[in-house]
Design an enzyme around this catalytic site. Structure first.
Site, short mmCIF file in Angstrom:
data_model
loop_
_atom_site.label_atom_id
_atom_site.label_comp_id
_atom_site.label_asym_id
_atom_site.label_seq_id
_atom_site.Cartn_x
_atom_site.Cartn_y
_atom_site.Cartn_z
N GLY A 15 -0.77 -0.51 -1.08
CA GLY A 15 -1.84 -1.30 -1.68
C GLY A 15 -1.68 -2.78 -1.36
N ARG A 76 -2.34 3.62 4.26
CA ARG A 76 -1.37 4.66 3.86
C ARG A 76 -1.37 5.66 5.01
NH1 ARG A 76 -0.39 3.26 -1.58
NH2 ARG A 76 -2.22 2.33 -2.55
N ASP A 107 7.35 0.70 -3.16
CA ASP A 107 8.52 1.58 -2.97
C ASP A 107 8.28 2.68 -1.94
OD1 ASP A 107 6.80 2.90 -4.64
OD2 ASP A 107 8.26 3.29 -6.22
N THR A 130 3.35 -5.98 -4.55
CA THR A 130 2.53 -5.11 -5.39
C THR A 130 2.27 -5.83 -6.70
OG1 THR A 130 2.52 -3.08 -6.71
CG2 THR A 130 4.65 -3.86 -6.06
N ASP A 132 1.86 -4.60 -9.60
CA ASP A 132 2.40 -3.92 -10.79
C ASP A 132 3.78 -4.40 -11.23
OD1 ASP A 132 0.15 -2.42 -10.92
OD2 ASP A 132 1.02 -0.61 -10.04
N ASP A 134 6.54 -3.23 -10.36
CA ASP A 134 7.29 -2.02 -10.75
C ASP A 134 8.43 -1.71 -9.79
OD1 ASP A 134 5.69 -1.41 -8.63
OD2 ASP A 134 4.84 0.41 -9.46
N ARG A 176 0.54 1.97 -13.80
CA ARG A 176 0.64 3.43 -13.98
C ARG A 176 1.95 3.82 -14.64
NH1 ARG A 176 -1.00 4.54 -7.97
NH2 ARG A 176 0.56 2.94 -7.98
P1 ATP Z 1 1.80 0.81 -3.70
O1 ATP Z 1 2.78 0.30 -4.71
O2 ATP Z 1 0.64 -0.09 -3.52
O3 ATP Z 1 1.43 2.25 -3.87
P2 ATP Z 1 3.54 1.74 -1.62
O4 ATP Z 1 4.27 1.07 -0.51
O5 ATP Z 1 4.39 2.41 -2.67
O6 ATP Z 1 2.55 0.68 -2.26
P3 ATP Z 1 2.68 4.28 -0.58
O7 ATP Z 1 1.33 4.78 -0.19
O8 ATP Z 1 3.48 5.07 -1.54
O9 ATP Z 1 2.49 2.77 -1.03
O10 ATP Z 1 3.55 4.17 0.78
C1 ATP Z 1 3.06 3.46 1.89
C2 ATP Z 1 3.33 4.24 3.15
O11 ATP Z 1 4.75 4.38 3.32
C3 ATP Z 1 2.80 5.67 3.14
O12 ATP Z 1 1.44 5.74 3.46
C4 ATP Z 1 3.67 6.32 4.20
O13 ATP Z 1 3.19 6.04 5.48
C5 ATP Z 1 5.01 5.60 4.00
N1 ATP Z 1 5.90 6.47 3.21
C6 ATP Z 1 5.91 6.62 1.87
N2 ATP Z 1 6.83 7.54 1.49
C7 ATP Z 1 7.40 7.98 2.63
C8 ATP Z 1 8.42 8.94 2.94
N3 ATP Z 1 9.04 9.65 1.97
N4 ATP Z 1 8.76 9.13 4.22
C9 ATP Z 1 8.15 8.42 5.20
N5 ATP Z 1 7.18 7.53 4.99
C10 ATP Z 1 6.81 7.30 3.74
#
Ligand code: ATP
Length: 328
Positions: A15, A76, A107, A130, A132, A134, A176
């Protein structure tokens, strides 16, 4: 032996959050300062797989420190979760001569970077972005402070309507898993109650509190509800429940949604992004990898990705007590 880093990639993933552009600017300019080439990677890991890279210099990032969103776009990527997808990303980075990357994200993005590092021994560094807040290992994530200011401003406006019409407003804010936004804006905007994922206030206590508030002569009430609050009802069900049990108030709901993510970053987030960008690049240069940069006691610090991902970011419970006292 220390691997010499000559080309660093930077991407934004997951995000978007205010301050991501300021972080891109900081990474690009720190690279320029140290005579390292820098490449912007478009659309997060999706663009990494497609080789969607652009060389950036100090001037490529002019005029973006104050802009919300991310000029590199975010995404994503399902493909990056697969071995084949990550292999394709590695091939693209090798082809472009990129030998390390900085990912600005949450994360999930850090988990992706960690897996990638394990598979290809590729130097990676994370900047927490982010709203949040978090993520474990930093008191502030990028965008959090801006989101707090945005939400407080909106609640102030809703308060004008609430007090003009004797209304009770349930205002849903992001969060969340962690109620950082809710507890802070709750105190900052003078909410009567705050509902968060960490605590189940209970419907009876909520009603008692609202009745007390009404009896004390208040003309309006604001209840801030984090998305993931534990009371077991969504914000519209809460409205119905309170309306059935308290006829004294007209009840309204406001779900703030994505507007919380947008806007120009606050001064705090711009400064934080600048510090984090410098720390991320200079840590890679000195041979560090697989860490997230973060703020602890106003010092830039490094937290290993596995701890940042597994650890839990905790709210400041003192704020709940302050809120209880202030809403007397
Ligand atoms: P937000 O806090 O906004 O959700 P985020 O970085 O946690 O941000 P995610 O969609 O969970 O957002 O992760 C971003 C991208 O990281 C995913 O679309 C994916 O490409 C990659 N990713 C997440 N988890 C994994 C994993 N276990 N293995 C490989 N790639 C991953």
């Amino acid at each position: 032996m220390l691997q010499t880093i000559k080309k660093i990639g930077v991407l934004t993933s997951g995000g978007d959050a205010p301050g991501m552009n300021a972080a891109i600017r900081a990474v690009v300019r720190t690279c320029a300062f140290h005579s390292i080439k820098c490449y912007g990677i478009y659309r997060g890991y999706e663009g990494m797989i497609d080789g969607d890279f652009v060389e950036m210099d100090a001037r490529s990032v002019k005029g973006i420190i104050n802009k919300g969103g991310t000029i590199l776009k975010s995404a994503r990527s399902k493909a990056f979760r697969t071995v084949d997808g990550r292999k394709a990303a590695y091939e693209q980075l090798k082809k472009a001569g990129i030998d390390a990357f900085v990912v600005v994200g949450g994360d999930g993005s850090f988990t992706g970077a960690m897996v990638f590092n394990q598979e290809f021994n590729f130097p990676v560094m994370g900047i927490p972005g982010t709203i949040d807040n978090d993520i474990f290992g930093t008191t502030h994530t990028l965008g959090y402070d801006t989101a707090l200011n945005t939400v407080v401003e909106v609640i102030d406006k809703i308060r004008d309507t609430a007090s003009s019409h004797n209304r009770l407003f349930f205002i849903e804010v992001m969060g969340r898993d962690v109620g950082h936004i809710a507890v802070n804006v709750g105190v900052g905007a003078g909410a009567e109650e705050i509902l968060i994922p960490e605590e189940d206030l209970g419907l009876d206590r909520l009603l008692d509190s609202l009745r007390r508030s009404k009896a004390s002569g208040k003309s309006s009430s604001i209840v801030v509800v984090a998305e993931g609050d534990k009371i077991g009802k969504n914000v519209f069900e809460l409205k119905d429940y309170v309306e059935e049990n308290m006829t004294e108030y007209e009840v309204r709901v406001s779900v703030l949604g994505h507007m919380q993510r947008g806007g120009s970053p606050s001064c705090f987030d711009r400064v934080l992004a600048s510090r984090m960008g410098v720390k991320a690049v200079e840590s890679l240069i000195t041979g560090k990898s697989n860490y997230m940069v973060g703020l602890k006691n106003d010092v830039m610090d490094l937290t290993p990705f596995d701890q940042a991902v597994k650890g839990k970011s905790k709210i400041n419970k003192e704020l709940l007590r302050v809120s209880d006292i202030m809403s007397i």
